[in-house]
Scaffold this active site. Structure first.
Site, PDB file in Angstrom:
ATOM      1  N   TYR A 169     -62.830 -28.779  18.290  1.00 60.98           N
ATOM      2  CA  TYR A 169     -61.491 -29.015  18.837  1.00 60.98           C
ATOM      3  C   TYR A 169     -60.581 -27.825  18.541  1.00 60.98           C
ATOM      4  O   TYR A 169     -59.927 -27.286  19.442  1.00 60.98           O
ATOM      5  CB  TYR A 169     -60.914 -30.303  18.239  1.00 60.98           C
ATOM      6  CG  TYR A 169     -59.457 -30.541  18.566  1.00 60.98           C
ATOM      7  CD1 TYR A 169     -59.058 -30.820  19.870  1.00 60.98           C
ATOM      8  CD2 TYR A 169     -58.478 -30.489  17.575  1.00 60.98           C
ATOM      9  CE1 TYR A 169     -57.720 -31.036  20.174  1.00 60.98           C
ATOM     10  CE2 TYR A 169     -57.146 -30.701  17.874  1.00 60.98           C
ATOM     11  CZ  TYR A 169     -56.770 -30.972  19.174  1.00 60.98           C
ATOM     12  OH  TYR A 169     -55.451 -31.175  19.484  1.00 60.98           O
ATOM     13  N   LYS A 196     -59.054 -25.164  21.345  1.00 59.17           N
ATOM     14  CA  LYS A 196     -57.601 -25.100  21.512  1.00 59.17           C
ATOM     15  C   LYS A 196     -57.088 -23.680  21.270  1.00 59.17           C
ATOM     16  O   LYS A 196     -56.191 -23.202  21.978  1.00 59.17           O
ATOM     17  CB  LYS A 196     -56.900 -26.092  20.577  1.00 59.17           C
ATOM     18  CG  LYS A 196     -57.065 -27.552  20.976  1.00 59.17           C
ATOM     19  CD  LYS A 196     -56.412 -27.884  22.316  1.00 59.17           C
ATOM     20  CE  LYS A 196     -54.902 -27.946  22.232  1.00 59.17           C
ATOM     21  NZ  LYS A 196     -54.305 -28.309  23.558  1.00 59.17           N
ATOM     22  N   ASP A 211     -57.332 -32.324  39.144  1.00 62.60           N
ATOM     23  CA  ASP A 211     -58.403 -31.972  38.218  1.00 62.60           C
ATOM     24  C   ASP A 211     -58.148 -30.557  37.729  1.00 62.60           C
ATOM     25  O   ASP A 211     -58.435 -29.580  38.429  1.00 62.60           O
ATOM     26  CB  ASP A 211     -59.760 -32.064  38.921  1.00 62.60           C
ATOM     27  CG  ASP A 211     -60.913 -31.634  38.010  1.00 62.60           C
ATOM     28  OD1 ASP A 211     -60.679 -31.414  36.804  1.00 62.60           O
ATOM     29  OD2 ASP A 211     -62.050 -31.511  38.512  1.00 62.60           O
ATOM     30  N   THR A 232     -52.229 -26.835  18.591  1.00 60.47           N
ATOM     31  CA  THR A 232     -52.477 -27.700  17.434  1.00 60.47           C
ATOM     32  C   THR A 232     -52.536 -26.955  16.107  1.00 60.47           C
ATOM     33  O   THR A 232     -52.846 -25.751  16.079  1.00 60.47           O
ATOM     34  CB  THR A 232     -53.816 -28.455  17.650  1.00 60.47           C
ATOM     35  OG1 THR A 232     -54.160 -29.198  16.471  1.00 60.47           O
ATOM     36  CG2 THR A 232     -54.956 -27.477  17.925  1.00 60.47           C
ATOM     37  N   ASP A 233     -52.286 -27.682  15.033  1.00 57.12           N
ATOM     38  CA  ASP A 233     -52.451 -27.151  13.674  1.00 57.12           C
ATOM     39  C   ASP A 233     -53.918 -26.852  13.362  1.00 57.12           C
ATOM     40  O   ASP A 233     -54.219 -26.123  12.416  1.00 57.12           O
ATOM     41  CB  ASP A 233     -51.896 -28.140  12.649  1.00 57.12           C
ATOM     42  CG  ASP A 233     -52.567 -29.512  12.733  1.00 57.12           C
ATOM     43  OD1 ASP A 233     -52.659 -30.050  13.851  1.00 57.12           O
ATOM     44  OD2 ASP A 233     -52.977 -30.054  11.695  1.00 57.12           O
TER      45      ASP A 233
END
Length: 282
Positions: A126, A130, A37, A102-103
């Site tokens: 999101y 990130k 976890d 991420t983009d």
């Protein structure tokens, strides 16, 4: 080295496991939530110490972009807190970490490919979590490599390619957005790049990786159907406004890969070649 791979049941994690056989000089600890976890700081510390981990590739993330708007707490735990815990634990061992990002850290208002030094401006939960995860990892571990990617797909899990093949077989007509531009990334190609970085030595900093080329979701769908020999489904182009979603998407998220190509002397395949390879496997 003893290398911990988190999120091993995901698209990238599965591709990493397939490639491990070609890099047998190391010992791999492939984990998902059942084995570790990563949202538990103490569990992460114990695992890293008990298994004498030298490096971590964090493939785990909360990636349901629209659901993230409702589940902000869980999204922040997985995408922000967990990378910080992993980075802090590996820093204690003097090791390295590769954090996949991420983009979506960009708002998509550029008209030329994004370089690593461009200002970040996420406009979704999101994207924000990130980006915060990048910052947490870099703060906690001096030897952190961030790899931002986009439009990920593979033979594993749920993804755009599989969905378009399924819908193409089920429906006579399909509407797909044409005014969002980016580059697909075959998870296997990303996994190859990650192993190249491991073998040549993980160099800290932010890097961009996707396949080569530029395309819209609409054009991507047309190519998927052509390569999958789907001829009975008419694909219509849609404006973003015609397909509202809870989370905002970047209109332009093409990533400039010059830095990772020059640093590691890698050739990146063209998106359509990789797509053909993936569909052939499917």
């Amino acid at each position: 080295m003893n290398i911990l791979i988190t999120g091993c049941n995901g698209q990238l994690g599965n591709e990493m496991q397939l490639l491990e056989q070609q890099h047998a000089g190391h010992t791999y600890f492939n984990t998902d939530v059942q084995e570790l976890d990563i949202t538990s700081k103490s569990a992460v510390e114990r695992y890293v110490i008990d298994n004498a981990i030298d490096g971590i590739v964090n493939c785990a993330a909360y990636t349901a972009v629209d659901k993230a708007e409702e589940n902000q707490q869980l999204c922040a735990l997985l995408n922000t807190a967990a990378p910080g815990y992993l980075a802090a634990a590996i820093e204690q061992r003097g090791g390295w970490m590769i954090q996949i990002s991420t983009d979506y850290v960009f708002d998509g208002t550029n008209h030329v490919p994004y370089v690593e030094t461009d200002p970040v401006c996420p406009n979704s939960t999101y994207g924000r979590t990130k980006l915060a995860g990048e910052q947490e990892a870099q703060r906690a571990c001096r030897h952190t490599m961030i790899i931002r990617t986009a439009w990920l797909y593979s033979t594993f899990g749920n993804n755009f390619v599989k969905t378009m093949i399924r819908l193409g077989k089920e429906r006579q007509e399909l509407g797909v957005i044409f005014d969002q531009i980016g580059t697909p990334t075959y998870a296997r190609d990303l996994a190859v790049a990650i192993f190249t970085a491991i073998e040549k030595g993980v160099r800290p900093g932010i890097y961009h990786f996707s396949n080569e080329g530029v395309i819209s979701w609409y054009d991507f769908t047309k190519a998927i159907h052509r390569l999958a020999a789907i001829t009975t489904c008419h694909v219509r182009p849609l404006h973003t406004a015609e397909y509202p979603t809870p989370a905002a998407r970047p209109h332009y998220s093409v990533l400039d890969k010059t830095k990772i190509k020059q640093t590691y002397n890698i050739d990146i395949p063209y998106w359509e070649e990789s797509l053909a390879e993936c569909i052939a496997k499917l």
